[in-house]
Design an enzyme around this catalytic site. Structure first.
Site, mmCIF file in Angstrom:
data_model
loop_
_atom_site.group_PDB
_atom_site.id
_atom_site.type_symbol
_atom_site.label_atom_id
_atom_site.label_comp_id
_atom_site.label_asym_id
_atom_site.label_seq_id
_atom_site.Cartn_x
_atom_site.Cartn_y
_atom_site.Cartn_z
ATOM 1 N N SER A 202 0.819 -1.213 0.000
ATOM 2 C CA SER A 202 0.000 0.000 0.000
ATOM 3 C C SER A 202 0.853 1.264 0.000
ATOM 4 C CB SER A 202 -0.922 0.021 1.219
ATOM 5 O OG SER A 202 -1.707 -1.134 1.271
HETATM 6 N N1 SAH Z 1 -1.552 -3.480 3.193
HETATM 7 C C1 SAH Z 1 -0.883 -4.427 2.366
HETATM 8 C C2 SAH Z 1 -1.535 -4.380 1.012
HETATM 9 C C3 SAH Z 1 -1.626 -5.653 0.364
HETATM 10 S S1 SAH Z 1 -2.582 -5.623 -1.127
HETATM 11 C C4 SAH Z 1 0.593 -4.043 2.288
HETATM 12 O O1 SAH Z 1 0.919 -2.958 2.800
HETATM 13 O O2 SAH Z 1 1.406 -4.782 1.756
HETATM 14 C C5 SAH Z 1 -4.024 -6.426 -0.600
HETATM 15 C C6 SAH Z 1 -3.898 -7.848 -0.169
HETATM 16 O O3 SAH Z 1 -5.199 -8.344 0.054
HETATM 17 C C7 SAH Z 1 -3.262 -8.781 -1.202
HETATM 18 O O4 SAH Z 1 -2.148 -9.403 -0.652
HETATM 19 C C8 SAH Z 1 -4.366 -9.784 -1.522
HETATM 20 O O5 SAH Z 1 -3.901 -11.087 -1.748
HETATM 21 C C9 SAH Z 1 -5.208 -9.705 -0.264
HETATM 22 N N2 SAH Z 1 -6.587 -10.183 -0.415
HETATM 23 C C10 SAH Z 1 -7.443 -9.985 -1.451
HETATM 24 N N3 SAH Z 1 -8.618 -10.597 -1.211
HETATM 25 C C11 SAH Z 1 -8.496 -11.192 0.018
HETATM 26 C C12 SAH Z 1 -9.361 -11.978 0.810
HETATM 27 N N4 SAH Z 1 -10.601 -12.304 0.429
HETATM 28 N N5 SAH Z 1 -8.893 -12.419 1.994
HETATM 29 C C13 SAH Z 1 -7.650 -12.123 2.431
HETATM 30 N N6 SAH Z 1 -6.786 -11.385 1.715
HETATM 31 C C14 SAH Z 1 -7.204 -10.919 0.524
#
Ligand code: SAH
Length: 222
Positions: A70
């Site tokens: 993010s």
């Molecule tokens: N805040 C994180 C952002 C990751 S992007 C960071 O700073 O790195 C969002 C994440 O949500 C991804 O890794 C994706 O795999 C996850 N995601 C998407 N749908 C999901 C679900 N249903 N359950 C759990 N994780 C999910």
């Protein structure tokens, strides 16, 4: 990783990190507590080495599997909004990803439960959180659209991926007075929403700003 790599050098040094913090403050982040944690957190360890020179730019960056770490401004905004009404004992994060947002939230809350649907991302995040000594984080490989019912109720829930609608399951897992911050919408127009559970049956929703997150997908990836 040795000490110097963890601390950062050149484009990943404390000075570069301080510049990002100043910029976040100029852009309207008010919580010095949140800014302090972000100043101390080495974002460069959450991304691949080939991209680490860009770690302190205020942008989302790829972390593999079509996912992104993010943007620092959004991490700051969501964290400050979640904590605005007072301290939170139990918090759920949906979408651990690289673990960066997890590492910002963990020092500021009691216990942090974080779920991720892509196993290899979760395992990398686990190692990073361990390296930083964040022992109040609990990770689970699961579809977070369903929340984490066994650990509910939560005083706060933060989602880092966008569903089309706010999932009923997440609302149900809020304690009364609890706050849910979540991006909602399709790939073209998402809004960051704050849902507060006012009573057993009543919720209020506030739209905070336009955002762009990866979608919340169902099922898990091994
Ligand atoms: N805040 C994180 C952002 C990751 S992007 C960071 O700073 O790195 C969002 C994440 O949500 C991804 O890794 C994706 O795999 C996850 N995601 C998407 N749908 C999901 C679900 N249903 N359950 C759990 N994780 C999910």
């Amino acid at each position: 990783m040795n000490d110097q790599q963890l601390r950062g050098i050149g484009m990943t040094s404390q000075r570069t990190r301080d510049r990002l913090i100043n910029r976040l403050r100029e852009q309207g982040i008010k919580s010095e507590t949140v800014l302090d944690v972000m100043r101390q957190t080495p974002r460069h360890i959450f991304i691949d080495e080939a991209l680490s020179h860009r770690a302190y730019e205020d942008t989302a960056l790829p972390i593999g599997y079509n996912q992104t770490i993010s943007q620092p401004f959004i991490v700051a905004r969501m964290t400050e909004t979640l904590l605005e009404a007072g301290p939170l004992k139990r918090v759920l994060e949906v979408g651990t990803g690289s673990g960066y947002q997890t590492s910002i939230l963990a020092p500021l809350v009691g216990e942090l439960y974080s779920v991720e649907r892509i196993r290899p991302l979760q395992e990398k995040a686990r190692n990073r959180l361990k390296l930083l000594g964040l022992n109040n984080t609990h990770l689970k490989h699961t579809d977070g659209g369903m929340g984490w019912p066994a650990k509910a109720p939560f005083d706060g829930i933060l989602a880092a991926c966008a569903p089309e609608e706010v999932p009923e399951e997440l609302k149900q897992q809020l304690a009364v007075g609890g706050r849910l911050i979540i991006p909602v919408g399709g790939s073209e127009n998402q809004e960051l929403k704050l849902v507060v559970r006012e009573s057993e049956t009543e919720y209020t929703t506030q739209v905070l700003e336009c955002v762009k997150f990866v979608p919340l997908l169902s099922g898990t990836v091994r």
